[in-house]
Design a protein around this motif. Structure first.
Motif, PDB file in Angstrom:
ATOM      1  N   THR A 180       0.841  -1.203   0.000  1.00  0.00           N
ATOM      2  CA  THR A 180       0.000   0.000   0.000  1.00  0.00           C
ATOM      3  C   THR A 180       0.875   1.252   0.000  1.00  0.00           C
ATOM      4  O   THR A 180       0.605   2.223  -0.707  1.00  0.00           O
ATOM      5  CB  THR A 180      -0.905   0.029   1.248  1.00  0.00           C
ATOM      6  OG1 THR A 180      -1.407  -1.273   1.455  1.00  0.00           O
ATOM      7  CG2 THR A 180      -2.039   1.005   1.090  1.00  0.00           C
ATOM      8  N   MET A 184       0.967   4.454  -2.793  1.00  0.00           N
ATOM      9  CA  MET A 184       0.794   5.860  -2.412  1.00  0.00           C
ATOM     10  C   MET A 184       1.987   6.709  -2.814  1.00  0.00           C
ATOM     11  O   MET A 184       1.850   7.854  -3.250  1.00  0.00           O
ATOM     12  CB  MET A 184       0.592   5.974  -0.913  1.00  0.00           C
ATOM     13  CG  MET A 184      -0.714   5.371  -0.497  1.00  0.00           C
ATOM     14  SD  MET A 184      -1.185   5.923   1.108  1.00  0.00           S
ATOM     15  CE  MET A 184      -1.428   7.644   0.849  1.00  0.00           C
ATOM     16  N   ALA A 309      -3.588   8.915   5.325  1.00  0.00           N
ATOM     17  CA  ALA A 309      -3.122   7.592   4.890  1.00  0.00           C
ATOM     18  C   ALA A 309      -1.599   7.574   4.795  1.00  0.00           C
ATOM     19  O   ALA A 309      -0.941   6.616   5.226  1.00  0.00           O
ATOM     20  CB  ALA A 309      -3.747   7.237   3.545  1.00  0.00           C
TER      21      ALA A 309
END
Ligand code: PFF
Length: 455
Positions: A180, A184, A309
């Motif tokens: 992840t 990003m 995030a």
């Protein structure tokens, strides 16, 4: 089979993720960009890349071979391979270095928690000017309470995972989070490069100006390569010790090294274009990333959510690295001193937190720590240089001498190739470990002592 009770990765993928979790961390996203900025950009980056390829990868493989063969912590490993000799002290230095790095790394990791909180409360998302961003950063790090509390929180998180043991704790945490983070970072790099003036940052990073090269730059690049790949202190010995004999170790090691380098470059492609776009000085020191990043979030659609995030993942990336730092020290006390894992993790966590205090308070809160003993640098920076550059470089040098001349390349190859998968270019590996690495690192360290250009 691993030694009973020590645990083992569930397979190659588990190892790659855990080792990449160790390698990828603040070293890539915080340390690489600001060190490149302090050392003139492109020339530093080129030397760094060269060191990753000719020293980093051979040292990764050397450490992994020792770990897999001995299935022990660094001290135990050297005791087993060279009984009754002083080589065990090299393992001891590694354990000490793990402790030393963890003590300042946890302070920076604490800053990421504060930014995460700032992103959640919207404090960070709305920042648009560099001056505003700088003010937020300075207020945070120069406080007397927050940096200490955040360091404590981070240390507790690390202890909790390490207490849980190898595959349950470490592996589970990294499996979803590392991929992840990668996605990003790619999105952020694209946004950053396409900002007005962004290409200037790309040029700064990739067009070397060799007039900027100096012995200091070369040491910084070497230290950075070792730091980023988690080398020179036995982290990869320790992680290799949990690697199953049935899997392809050389391939896993090379993948980890390339993955790590790729992430550092991505971080550079995020920071430098943004920095040129908002007009921040690349030579901004350890605060660089913290000051620059908020300006990117302000430019992204749903930037506030993105920031949450991102800081969450940055904190996790830091956590998977602090886990490996603590794991080296814990593995030593468990294997060599017979401590229970639980007791080792908690005791060392507390001791390391105490040693982190001077670093946490060295960013303005306490004057004599801010300009430590007249060195002109903070206590934290000094720790970063001592453990992160010198100790890791020296550790890597001695490790190459050990594997190349004491234990021997044939023995290392037997361990690396235990699964039947051959190491391609083993003659290159041998030449690097026996000659190139010791000579190159030795010259750099001697030259620095000689010219007394210590920082
Ligand atoms: N490689 C980690 C990073 O880049 O953030 C830091 C680190 C972890 C260094 C473990 C050394 C180590 F043994």
């Amino acid at each position: 089979m691993a030694t009973a009770g020590r645990g083992q990765w569930s397979g190659k993928a588990g190892f790659i993720l855990a080792a990449a979790g160790s390698a990828i961390g603040l070293g890539n996203i915080w340390r690489f960009p600001y060190t490149a900025g302090e050392n003139g950009g492109g020339a530093f980056v080129l030397v760094y890349l060269l060191f990753v390829l000719v020293i980093g990868i051979p040292v990764v493989l050397s450490e992994l071979s020792i770990g897999r063969f001995t299935k022990l912590n660094p001290v135990g490993a050297f005791k087993k391979l060279a009984p009754g000799t002083n080589w065990k002290w090299l393992g001891g230095l590694g354990v000490l270095t793990g402790f030393g790095i963890l003590a300042f790394y946890s302070v920076i990791a604490g800053w990421t928690l504060s930014y995460l909180w700032g992103a959640i409360t919207g404090h960070i998302g709305g920042v648009t000017t560099a001056a505003e961003s700088e003010a937020i950063f300075t207020t945070l790090i120069s406080g007397s309470y927050m940096p200490v509390i955040l360091t404590a929180i981070f240390m507790i998180l690390t202890v909790v995972v390490v207490r849980g043991g190898v595959s349950e704790g470490i592996e589970r945490a990294t499996k979803i989070l590392m991929p992840t983070l990668l996605v990003m970072l790619v999105i952020m790099a694209i946004r950053s490069i396409t900002l007005p003036g962004g290409m200037e940052g790309v040029a700064y990073l990739f067009s070397p100006d060799f007039s900027k090269l100096s012995v200091g730059v070369v040491l910084a690049a070497l230290g950075q390569a070792m730091f980023s790949l988690s080398l020179g202190m036995g982290a990869m010995i320790t992680y290799g010790s949990y690697f199953p004999d049935s899997e392809n170790l050389p391939q896993a090691g090379v993948i980890v090294a390339l993955f790590d380098t790729g992430i550092a470059f991505l971080a550079g492609l995020i920071i430098f274009p943004a920095l040129f776009s908002v007009g921040v000085d690349p030579n901004g020191g350890p605060g660089l990333v913290f000051v620059v990043l908020p300006s990117i979030f302000a430019q992204l659609p749903a930037g506030g959510l993105f920031a949450i995030a991102f800081y969450f993942l940055l904190a996790i990336a830091a956590l998977t690295s602090t886990i490996s730092l603590l794991e080296v020290v814990v593995a030593y006390f468990v294997d060599e001193k017979g401590w229970a894992r639980q007791r080792a993790a908690i005791t060392i966590g507390i001791a390391c937190f105490l040693f982190a205090l001077p670093s946490a308070l060295s960013q303005g809160a306490v004057g004599w720590l801010t300009d430590f003993l007249g060195t002109g640098i903070t206590f934290l920076d000094l720790q970063n240089i001592i453990w992160g550059n010198y100790s890791l470089s020296f550790g890597a040098l001695m490790l190459c001498i050990f594997v190349g001349w004491k234990w021997g390349i044939p023995a290392a190859l037997v361990s690396l190739e235990a699964s039947g998968h051959k190491l391609p270019a083993s003659a290159f590996f041998s030449a690097m470990v026996r000659f190139v690495c010791p000579v190159a690192v030795g010259i750099i360290l001697i030259y620095i002592m000689w010219t007394q250009q210590y920082f």
